[in-house]
Motif scaffolding. Structure first.
Motif, short mmCIF file in Angstrom:
data_model
loop_
_atom_site.label_atom_id
_atom_site.label_comp_id
_atom_site.label_asym_id
_atom_site.label_seq_id
_atom_site.Cartn_x
_atom_site.Cartn_y
_atom_site.Cartn_z
N VAL A 105 35.47 42.78 76.81
CA VAL A 105 35.29 44.17 77.22
C VAL A 105 35.54 44.31 78.71
CG1 VAL A 105 33.65 44.69 75.37
CG2 VAL A 105 32.78 43.87 77.57
N GLY A 106 36.04 45.48 79.10
CA GLY A 106 36.33 45.73 80.49
C GLY A 106 35.81 47.08 80.94
N ASN A 107 35.69 47.22 82.25
CA ASN A 107 35.18 48.46 82.85
C ASN A 107 36.34 49.22 83.47
OD1 ASN A 107 33.56 50.41 83.92
ND2 ASN A 107 32.78 49.19 85.61
N SER A 108 37.07 49.92 82.62
CA SER A 108 38.24 50.66 83.07
C SER A 108 38.23 52.06 82.49
CB SER A 108 39.52 49.93 82.64
OG SER A 108 40.66 50.74 82.86
N PRO A 109 38.73 53.05 83.22
CA PRO A 109 38.76 54.41 82.69
C PRO A 109 39.80 54.59 81.59
CG PRO A 109 39.80 54.32 84.84
CD PRO A 109 39.15 52.98 84.63
N GLY A 110 40.77 53.67 81.48
CA GLY A 110 41.74 53.76 80.40
C GLY A 110 42.92 54.67 80.66
N GLY A 111 43.02 55.18 81.88
CA GLY A 111 44.13 56.06 82.22
C GLY A 111 43.67 57.15 83.17
N SER A 112 44.39 58.25 83.14
CA SER A 112 44.05 59.38 84.02
C SER A 112 42.72 60.00 83.60
CB SER A 112 45.15 60.44 83.94
OG SER A 112 45.16 61.02 82.63
N GLN A 113 42.20 60.87 84.46
CA GLN A 113 40.95 61.55 84.13
C GLN A 113 41.09 62.40 82.87
OE1 GLN A 113 37.81 61.18 85.42
NE2 GLN A 113 37.31 62.43 83.64
N LEU A 114 42.26 63.03 82.70
CA LEU A 114 42.49 63.82 81.50
C LEU A 114 42.48 62.93 80.26
CD1 LEU A 114 43.15 66.63 80.35
CD2 LEU A 114 45.59 66.05 80.63
N THR A 115 43.12 61.77 80.35
CA THR A 115 43.13 60.82 79.23
C THR A 115 41.72 60.36 78.91
OG1 THR A 115 45.34 60.04 79.87
CG2 THR A 115 44.06 58.63 78.40
N ARG A 116 40.96 60.06 79.95
CA ARG A 116 39.58 59.60 79.73
C ARG A 116 38.74 60.71 79.09
NH1 ARG A 116 34.52 58.54 82.90
NH2 ARG A 116 33.59 56.81 81.75
N SER A 117 38.96 61.94 79.49
CA SER A 117 38.23 63.05 78.88
C SER A 117 38.54 63.16 77.40
CB SER A 117 38.56 64.36 79.59
OG SER A 117 38.11 64.33 80.94
N ALA A 118 39.81 62.92 77.05
CA ALA A 118 40.20 62.97 75.63
C ALA A 118 39.53 61.82 74.86
CB ALA A 118 41.72 62.89 75.50
N LEU A 119 39.45 60.63 75.49
CA LEU A 119 38.82 59.47 74.84
C LEU A 119 37.33 59.71 74.60
CD1 LEU A 119 40.41 56.42 76.71
CD2 LEU A 119 40.53 56.86 74.26
#
Length: 330
Positions: A105-119
């Motif tokens: 496991v990692g501590n990453s937002p996974g992309g842009s803020q918009l992408t993270r909001s979708a996740l």
């Protein structure tokens, strides 16, 4: 020295996502045949050039077409999800494939803020909550949540005798200390940023405390490697990864371009500086040279396992790179 593989499922220009994922299965079978210890897949979102969006599904498919190699996530982006759900996915995988699953496991937002909001479905999840989430995940996996925990009576199914080992991915001394204090395995991302590697690995080994997850320190260093029969051939292959890293850094897309599409004479002085800096994240050369440099890093990092990532355009050349490396070291 153990060798393992990290696969981001990079899509080469002209290939489809479907073909790329078939290449992942082929590469996993190839790695197992060559004697690699683990095959891990990454998690990326909203990307035109990386097909590894769902590590748990990819792990299930990979494990089903292999027999012995350990299969894992490198890594699941825990801050976007529920530790309880990840624990249940992990237990399900381990029930299907006993003693073959790793959960990184990692501590990453996974992309842009918009992408993270979708996740996260617009839920406001704090990245600083990561240590608590890791502790909860460990507790759900082993049914060891504190008695005063609000979810103490919630059990992660399916109930299995041997939950999969938990690994923490990191780039810093802080993440190394967290992994050590929780008794987790630690994977250092040299391929992302090697600057804190020596201190991070030292802290991890110095401060490791046995836990229900593991009785001894286990560390892996993940690094870009391109191996070919000659230096000239290795450099020809490397230009496609150089350009890919350059584009990723500029936000220009994540497709891997063929060397025919790359004109090095158009690189700006800033580009050349960036490429030179990025080479610190890589080992490129003949099998003997790569072996020599890995052994030197092994002594520096005090680790017995390297996880190899090779993001070049030509899939057959990638397979050959892994073969040459395995034949020289394993």
């Amino acid at each position: 020295m153990k060798l393992s593989v990290l696969d981001q499922a990079p899509i080469s220009k002209g290939d489809t996502s479907e073909l790329t994922l078939q290449h992942t299965l082929e590469l996993a079978q190839w790695a197992e045949k060559l004697g690699y210890h683990r095959y891990w897949v990454a998690e990326h979102h909203n990307s035109n050039g990386l097909a590894s969006s769902s590590p748990e599904i990819m792990m299930t498919r990979i494990a089903s077409v292999t027999n012995q190699i350990r299969v894992g996530s490198g890594g699941i982006l825990l801050p976007q999800y529920s530790p309880y759900k990840i624990a249940e996915n992990a237990n399900t995988l381990a029930a299907f494939f006993p003693d073959r699953i790793d959960i990184g496991v990692g501590n990453s937002p996974g992309g842009s803020q918009l992408t993270r909001s979708a996740l996260t479905d617009n839920q406001n999840k704090n990245l600083h909550d990561f240590p608590r989430q890791v502790a909860d995940l460990q507790g759900f996996l082993h049914n060891t949540l504190p008695r005063d925990h609000e979810f103490r009576l919630v059990k992660a199914g399916p109930r299995i005798a041997n939950p999969p080992p938990l690994w923490l991915l990191g780039l810093s001394e802080r993440s190394a200390r967290q992994a050590a204090e929780m008794g987790l395995g630690f994977v250092f991302g040299h391929f992302i940023d090697p600057s804190q590697g020596i201190e991070a690995l030292k802290i991890y080994h110095d401060y490791f405390s046995p836990s229900i997850t593991g009785s001894e320190a286990q560390s892996i260093v993940c690094i870009f490697v391109i191996c070919a029969e000659t230096e000239e051939e290795a450099e020809e292959l490397a230009i496609t990864q150089d350009k890919w890293l350059l584009n990723v850094g500029k936000g220009l897309g994540t497709l891997v371009l063929p060397k025919e599409d790359i004109n090095s004479s158009t690189f700006s002085p800033e580009d050349l500086t960036t490429i030179k800096q990025n080479r610190n994240r890589c080992i490129i050369g003949t099998p003997d040279l790569v072996k020599e440099k890995l052994i030197a890093l092994q002594k520096i990092y005090q680790t017995d396992e390297f996880m190899i990532i090779t993001n070049i355009f030509d899939f057959e050349a990638k397979k050959k790179s892994y073969r040459l490396l395995a034949e020289t070291i394993l």
